[in-house]
Design a protein around this motif. Sequence first.
Motif, PDB file in Angstrom:
ATOM      1  N   GLU A 193       0.804  -1.221   0.000  1.00 45.80           N
ATOM      2  CA  GLU A 193       0.000   0.000   0.000  1.00 45.80           C
ATOM      3  C   GLU A 193       0.838   1.273   0.000  1.00 45.80           C
ATOM      4  OE1 GLU A 193      -2.968  -0.054   3.061  1.00 45.80           O
ATOM      5  OE2 GLU A 193      -3.773  -1.966   2.387  1.00 45.80           O
ATOM      6  N   VAL A 194       2.143   1.171   0.182  1.00 53.45           N
ATOM      7  CA  VAL A 194       2.998   2.352   0.185  1.00 53.45           C
ATOM      8  C   VAL A 194       3.643   2.562  -1.184  1.00 53.45           C
ATOM      9  CG1 VAL A 194       5.053   3.407   1.192  1.00 53.45           C
ATOM     10  CG2 VAL A 194       3.423   2.219   2.657  1.00 53.45           C
ATOM     11  N   CYS A 195       4.348   1.528  -1.674  1.00 53.63           N
ATOM     12  CA  CYS A 195       5.078   1.704  -2.935  1.00 53.63           C
ATOM     13  C   CYS A 195       4.368   1.094  -4.135  1.00 53.63           C
ATOM     14  CB  CYS A 195       6.490   1.132  -2.818  1.00 53.63           C
ATOM     15  SG  CYS A 195       6.547  -0.662  -2.636  1.00 53.63           S
ATOM     16  N   GLY A 196       3.358   0.252  -3.904  1.00 52.09           N
ATOM     17  CA  GLY A 196       2.602  -0.331  -4.998  1.00 52.09           C
ATOM     18  C   GLY A 196       3.254  -1.528  -5.657  1.00 52.09           C
ATOM     19  N   SER A 197       4.343  -2.030  -5.094  1.00 53.45           N
ATOM     20  CA  SER A 197       5.026  -3.174  -5.705  1.00 53.45           C
ATOM     21  C   SER A 197       4.395  -4.486  -5.247  1.00 53.45           C
ATOM     22  CB  SER A 197       6.514  -3.158  -5.350  1.00 53.45           C
ATOM     23  OG  SER A 197       6.679  -3.366  -3.959  1.00 53.45           O
ATOM     24  N   LEU A 198       4.585  -5.531  -6.055  1.00 55.39           N
ATOM     25  CA  LEU A 198       4.119  -6.862  -5.694  1.00 55.39           C
ATOM     26  C   LEU A 198       5.073  -7.458  -4.674  1.00 55.39           C
ATOM     27  CD1 LEU A 198       3.122  -8.302  -9.168  1.00 55.39           C
ATOM     28  CD2 LEU A 198       1.593  -7.734  -7.297  1.00 55.39           C
ATOM     29  N   ALA A 199       4.527  -8.112  -3.648  1.00 49.13           N
ATOM     30  CA  ALA A 199       5.347  -8.745  -2.626  1.00 49.13           C
ATOM     31  C   ALA A 199       4.668 -10.029  -2.172  1.00 49.13           C
ATOM     32  CB  ALA A 199       5.539  -7.802  -1.439  1.00 49.13           C
ATOM     33  N   VAL A 255       1.601  -2.287   9.195  1.00 53.51           N
ATOM     34  CA  VAL A 255       2.342  -1.235   9.879  1.00 53.51           C
ATOM     35  C   VAL A 255       1.479   0.019   9.868  1.00 53.51           C
ATOM     36  CG1 VAL A 255       4.421   0.192   9.857  1.00 53.51           C
ATOM     37  CG2 VAL A 255       4.565  -2.211   9.184  1.00 53.51           C
ATOM     38  N   ASN A 256       1.070   0.474  11.040  1.00 49.24           N
ATOM     39  CA  ASN A 256       0.228   1.662  11.172  1.00 49.24           C
ATOM     40  C   ASN A 256      -1.022   1.575  10.302  1.00 49.24           C
ATOM     41  OD1 ASN A 256       2.007   2.813  12.990  1.00 49.24           O
ATOM     42  ND2 ASN A 256       3.172   3.824  11.384  1.00 49.24           N
ATOM     43  N   GLY A 257      -1.636   0.394  10.254  1.00 47.65           N
ATOM     44  CA  GLY A 257      -2.880   0.234   9.519  1.00 47.65           C
ATOM     45  C   GLY A 257      -2.716   0.046   8.024  1.00 47.65           C
ATOM     46  N   GLN A 258      -1.477  -0.099   7.533  1.00 44.83           N
ATOM     47  CA  GLN A 258      -1.241  -0.309   6.105  1.00 44.83           C
ATOM     48  C   GLN A 258      -0.519  -1.632   5.919  1.00 44.83           C
ATOM     49  OE1 GLN A 258       0.968   3.306   5.049  1.00 44.83           O
ATOM     50  NE2 GLN A 258      -0.750   3.811   3.711  1.00 44.83           N
ATOM     51  N   LEU A 259      -0.840  -2.327   4.820  1.00 42.76           N
ATOM     52  CA  LEU A 259      -0.136  -3.546   4.459  1.00 42.76           C
ATOM     53  C   LEU A 259       1.058  -3.153   3.607  1.00 42.76           C
ATOM     54  CD1 LEU A 259      -3.229  -5.758   3.648  1.00 42.76           C
ATOM     55  CD2 LEU A 259      -1.826  -5.789   5.706  1.00 42.76           C
ATOM     56  N   VAL A 260       2.275  -3.399   4.126  1.00 40.59           N
ATOM     57  CA  VAL A 260       3.479  -2.923   3.460  1.00 40.59           C
ATOM     58  C   VAL A 260       4.477  -4.059   3.253  1.00 40.59           C
ATOM     59  CG1 VAL A 260       3.242  -0.580   4.383  1.00 40.59           C
ATOM     60  CG2 VAL A 260       4.598  -2.247   5.608  1.00 40.59           C
ATOM     61  N   CYS A 261       5.325  -3.898   2.228  1.00 41.05           N
ATOM     62  CA  CYS A 261       6.371  -4.869   1.924  1.00 41.05           C
ATOM     63  C   CYS A 261       7.538  -4.668   2.884  1.00 41.05           C
ATOM     64  CB  CYS A 261       6.817  -4.737   0.472  1.00 41.05           C
ATOM     65  SG  CYS A 261       7.626  -3.168   0.096  1.00 41.05           S
ATOM     66  N   SER A 262       8.496  -5.590   2.834  1.00 42.77           N
ATOM     67  CA  SER A 262       9.641  -5.504   3.745  1.00 42.77           C
ATOM     68  C   SER A 262      10.484  -4.268   3.516  1.00 42.77           C
ATOM     69  CB  SER A 262      10.500  -6.769   3.643  1.00 42.77           C
ATOM     70  OG  SER A 262      10.968  -6.918   2.310  1.00 42.77           O
ATOM     71  N   ASP A 263      10.590  -3.797   2.248  1.00 42.97           N
ATOM     72  CA  ASP A 263      11.360  -2.583   1.975  1.00 42.97           C
ATOM     73  C   ASP A 263      10.737  -1.359   2.624  1.00 42.97           C
ATOM     74  OD1 ASP A 263      13.149  -4.063   0.480  1.00 42.97           O
ATOM     75  OD2 ASP A 263      12.143  -3.618  -1.429  1.00 42.97           O
ATOM     76  N   CYS A 264       9.421  -1.221   2.516  1.00 42.62           N
ATOM     77  CA  CYS A 264       8.722  -0.056   3.084  1.00 42.62           C
ATOM     78  C   CYS A 264       8.616  -0.146   4.593  1.00 42.62           C
ATOM     79  CB  CYS A 264       7.345   0.090   2.454  1.00 42.62           C
ATOM     80  SG  CYS A 264       7.402   0.495   0.695  1.00 42.62           S
ATOM     81  N   ARG A 265       8.615  -1.350   5.117  1.00 48.43           N
ATOM     82  CA  ARG A 265       8.536  -1.543   6.574  1.00 48.43           C
ATOM     83  C   ARG A 265       9.770  -0.977   7.245  1.00 48.43           C
ATOM     84  NH1 ARG A 265       7.464  -7.064   7.064  1.00 48.43           N
ATOM     85  NH2 ARG A 265       9.662  -7.429   6.785  1.00 48.43           N
ATOM     86  N   GLU A 266      10.920  -1.050   6.581  1.00 46.79           N
ATOM     87  CA  GLU A 266      12.177  -0.606   7.175  1.00 46.79           C
ATOM     88  C   GLU A 266      12.361   0.900   7.086  1.00 46.79           C
ATOM     89  OE1 GLU A 266      15.085  -2.903   5.113  1.00 46.79           O
ATOM     90  OE2 GLU A 266      14.378  -4.776   5.981  1.00 46.79           O
ATOM     91  N   VAL A 267      11.553   1.590   6.265  1.00 52.25           N
ATOM     92  CA  VAL A 267      11.709   3.034   6.074  1.00 52.25           C
ATOM     93  C   VAL A 267      11.203   3.783   7.272  1.00 52.25           C
ATOM     94  CG1 VAL A 267      10.966   4.993   4.693  1.00 52.25           C
ATOM     95  CG2 VAL A 267      11.615   2.880   3.602  1.00 52.25           C
TER      96      VAL A 267
END
Length: 196
Positions: free
Chosen positions: A172-178, A184-196
């Motif tokens: 939900e942050v970068c739009g990439s397939l994972a 994280v904070n109510g959003q489904l995020v990939c491992s790359d965005c989770r670390e930001v």
Amino acid sequence: MNTDVTVRDAMEREFVGVSESDPVRAAAELMFEEGADCIVVLRGNEPVGVVSSRAALGVVLDDEDETPVSAVMTDPEPIVESEMALVVAEDRMRSEATPWALVVDDGELVGLLTERDILMAATLTQEELRADSQEGASADGSEFGDPGGNLPNAETNGGIDSETYSSQSICEVCGSLARTLSNVNGQLVCSDCREV
């Protein structure tokens, strides 16, 4: 998406509700505490509006402490029946250009359906379909009674291997397939965005 899936199967039964006279700042704080993207505005048990996180943020940024919820709420549309097919509810949400729908059962509010719920239902449905297809494999390893085991693959699907994408979701942050997403904070995020 499986057309047998109903709104009741995918909806959130718990939602955040406020009254029209509540201050927007208090509603925004409640929205933040509960990790909600929107709040249902109720008059008794009747839904009379919805406040999005974006609308609440606008009031909070303007530093308007006394603005009532009724000043920023939108109509409670669309409203869908709990037994409606999920694909029909999704079409209605799309036509109304809204990321949610209020769910009623015999005219009484019973839940909230969001885009995230629809995405989760589609993901679960794909996993169920894969499990069903694996159960249908014959003793020689072929599926669906194909004695040669000739299933669609990257060569017959225009170079796209459907198995590669069927188990992935969209960040939900970068739009990439994972393959895996974290909340994280109510959003489904990939491992790359989770670390930001």
